[in-house]
Design a protein around this motif. Structure first.
Motif, PDB file in Angstrom:
ATOM      1  N   LEU A 107      13.417  44.370 120.509  1.00 37.62           N
ATOM      2  CA  LEU A 107      14.500  44.013 119.428  1.00 37.62           C
ATOM      3  C   LEU A 107      13.811  43.438 118.531  1.00 37.62           C
ATOM      4  N   HIS A 108      12.858  42.527 118.587  1.00 42.98           N
ATOM      5  CA  HIS A 108      11.958  42.132 117.258  1.00 42.98           C
ATOM      6  C   HIS A 108      11.225  43.130 116.860  1.00 42.98           C
ATOM      7  N   ARG A 109      10.804  44.348 117.463  1.00 42.80           N
ATOM      8  CA  ARG A 109      10.022  45.271 116.909  1.00 42.80           C
ATOM      9  C   ARG A 109      10.896  45.968 116.129  1.00 42.80           C
ATOM     10  N   MET A 110      12.245  46.167 116.522  1.00 41.91           N
ATOM     11  CA  MET A 110      13.162  46.890 115.795  1.00 41.91           C
ATOM     12  C   MET A 110      13.657  46.441 114.357  1.00 41.91           C
ATOM     13  N   LEU A 111      13.495  45.134 114.482  1.00 45.49           N
ATOM     14  CA  LEU A 111      14.098  44.245 113.178  1.00 45.49           C
ATOM     15  C   LEU A 111      13.600  44.727 111.948  1.00 45.49           C
ATOM     16  N   PRO A 112      12.192  44.831 111.915  1.00 49.19           N
ATOM     17  CA  PRO A 112      11.713  45.267 110.415  1.00 49.19           C
ATOM     18  C   PRO A 112      12.098  46.483 109.874  1.00 49.19           C
TER      19      PRO A 112
ATOM     20  N   ARG B 131      20.516  44.342 110.622  1.00 45.59           N
ATOM     21  CA  ARG B 131      19.562  43.429 110.977  1.00 45.59           C
ATOM     22  C   ARG B 131      20.425  42.210 111.579  1.00 45.59           C
ATOM     23  N   GLN B 132      21.738  42.019 111.146  1.00 44.93           N
ATOM     24  CA  GLN B 132      22.652  41.101 111.705  1.00 44.93           C
ATOM     25  C   GLN B 132      22.996  41.246 113.278  1.00 44.93           C
ATOM     26  N   GLU B 133      23.102  42.904 113.540  1.00 48.67           N
ATOM     27  CA  GLU B 133      23.424  43.173 114.933  1.00 48.67           C
ATOM     28  C   GLU B 133      22.300  42.737 115.668  1.00 48.67           C
ATOM     29  N   ILE B 134      21.124  43.271 115.290  1.00 46.94           N
ATOM     30  CA  ILE B 134      19.919  43.076 116.131  1.00 46.94           C
ATOM     31  C   ILE B 134      19.560  41.572 116.391  1.00 46.94           C
ATOM     32  N   ARG B 135      19.762  40.755 115.364  1.00 47.34           N
ATOM     33  CA  ARG B 135      19.413  39.258 115.466  1.00 47.34           C
ATOM     34  C   ARG B 135      20.596  38.673 116.503  1.00 47.34           C
TER      35      ARG B 135
ATOM     36  N   ILE C  30      19.244  39.824 120.045  1.00 51.80           N
ATOM     37  CA  ILE C  30      18.327  38.902 120.401  1.00 51.80           C
ATOM     38  C   ILE C  30      18.779  37.554 120.838  1.00 51.80           C
ATOM     39  N   LEU C  31      19.545  36.873 120.191  1.00 45.31           N
ATOM     40  CA  LEU C  31      20.306  35.669 120.443  1.00 45.31           C
ATOM     41  C   LEU C  31      21.045  35.745 121.600  1.00 45.31           C
ATOM     42  N   SER C  32      21.641  36.795 121.973  1.00 49.15           N
ATOM     43  CA  SER C  32      22.299  36.786 123.143  1.00 49.15           C
ATOM     44  C   SER C  32      21.534  37.038 124.678  1.00 49.15           C
ATOM     45  N   THR C  33      20.298  37.841 124.393  1.00 55.32           N
ATOM     46  CA  THR C  33      19.357  37.760 125.474  1.00 55.32           C
ATOM     47  C   THR C  33      18.744  36.696 125.906  1.00 55.32           C
ATOM     48  N   THR C  34      18.571  35.709 124.816  1.00 56.52           N
ATOM     49  CA  THR C  34      17.668  34.473 124.812  1.00 56.52           C
ATOM     50  C   THR C  34      18.767  33.387 125.383  1.00 56.52           C
ATOM     51  N   ASN C  35      19.941  33.613 125.342  1.00 56.09           N
ATOM     52  CA  ASN C  35      20.861  32.243 125.794  1.00 56.09           C
ATOM     53  C   ASN C  35      21.219  32.600 127.316  1.00 56.09           C
TER      54      ASN C  35
END
Length: 157
Positions: A111-116, A124-128, A131-136
């Motif tokens: 997901l971090h690679r897809m962000l740029p 960008r908001q969807e990917i962010r 990312i937040l949902s996987t880290t929580n």
């Protein structure tokens, strides 16, 4: 030149009605064997992401791992339609839990690679958010788990 040693299993097909053996084909035996291996070794498949968990005995994981490059296509329906593919082993773990943890880290990296590469702020908001949902995610183990719920790899040799 090295001689390749083989082992052969001699098996008898037993059926209640011996006349049922007449239409039996080699392909049917091979398909039944493939299905049995799939039931015994494929523990999880996500068709959307293409991730699959394979389970095997510790002493045989290298054999399974070495066979993965030879899978060049997968049959997607009963009509025999095959799709070209290959399997890439991302991680070898001792438990499903360690594989799940690795998968979460791997997905977060992807997901971090897809962000740029996002073209709009909405993407960008969807990917962010992803990312937040996987880290929580939390890894709380049930306080009272039955023997069926807890899986252990100890003694698998």
């Amino acid at each position: 030149m090295v001689r390749c040693k083989s082992r052969y299993l001699l098996c008898e097909v037993n059926m209640p009605n011996r006349n049922s053996l007449l239409p039996l084909r080699e392909g049917a035996i091979a398909q039944a064997l493939r299905e049995a291996v799939a039931r015994a070794h494929v523990k999880y498949l996500n068709a959307l992401t293409g991730m699959v968990f394979l389970r095997c005995l510790k002493s045989y994981y290298r054999l399974i791992w070495s066979a993965l490059p030879f899978i060049t296509s997968i049959s997607i329906d009963n009509r025999g339609q095959k799709v070209p593919c290959f399997l890439n082993c991302l991680h070898v773990g001792g438990t499903i839990r360690t594989c799940q943890k690795f998968l979460i880290r791997y997905n977060t990296q992807q997901l971090h690679r897809m962000l740029p590469q996002c073209k709009s702020e909405e993407e960008r908001q969807e990917i962010r958010q992803a990312i937040l949902s996987t880290t929580n995610l939390s890894y709380k183990r049930p306080e009272k788990a039955s023997d069926d719920e807890v899986e252990s790899d100890e003694g698998e040799e």
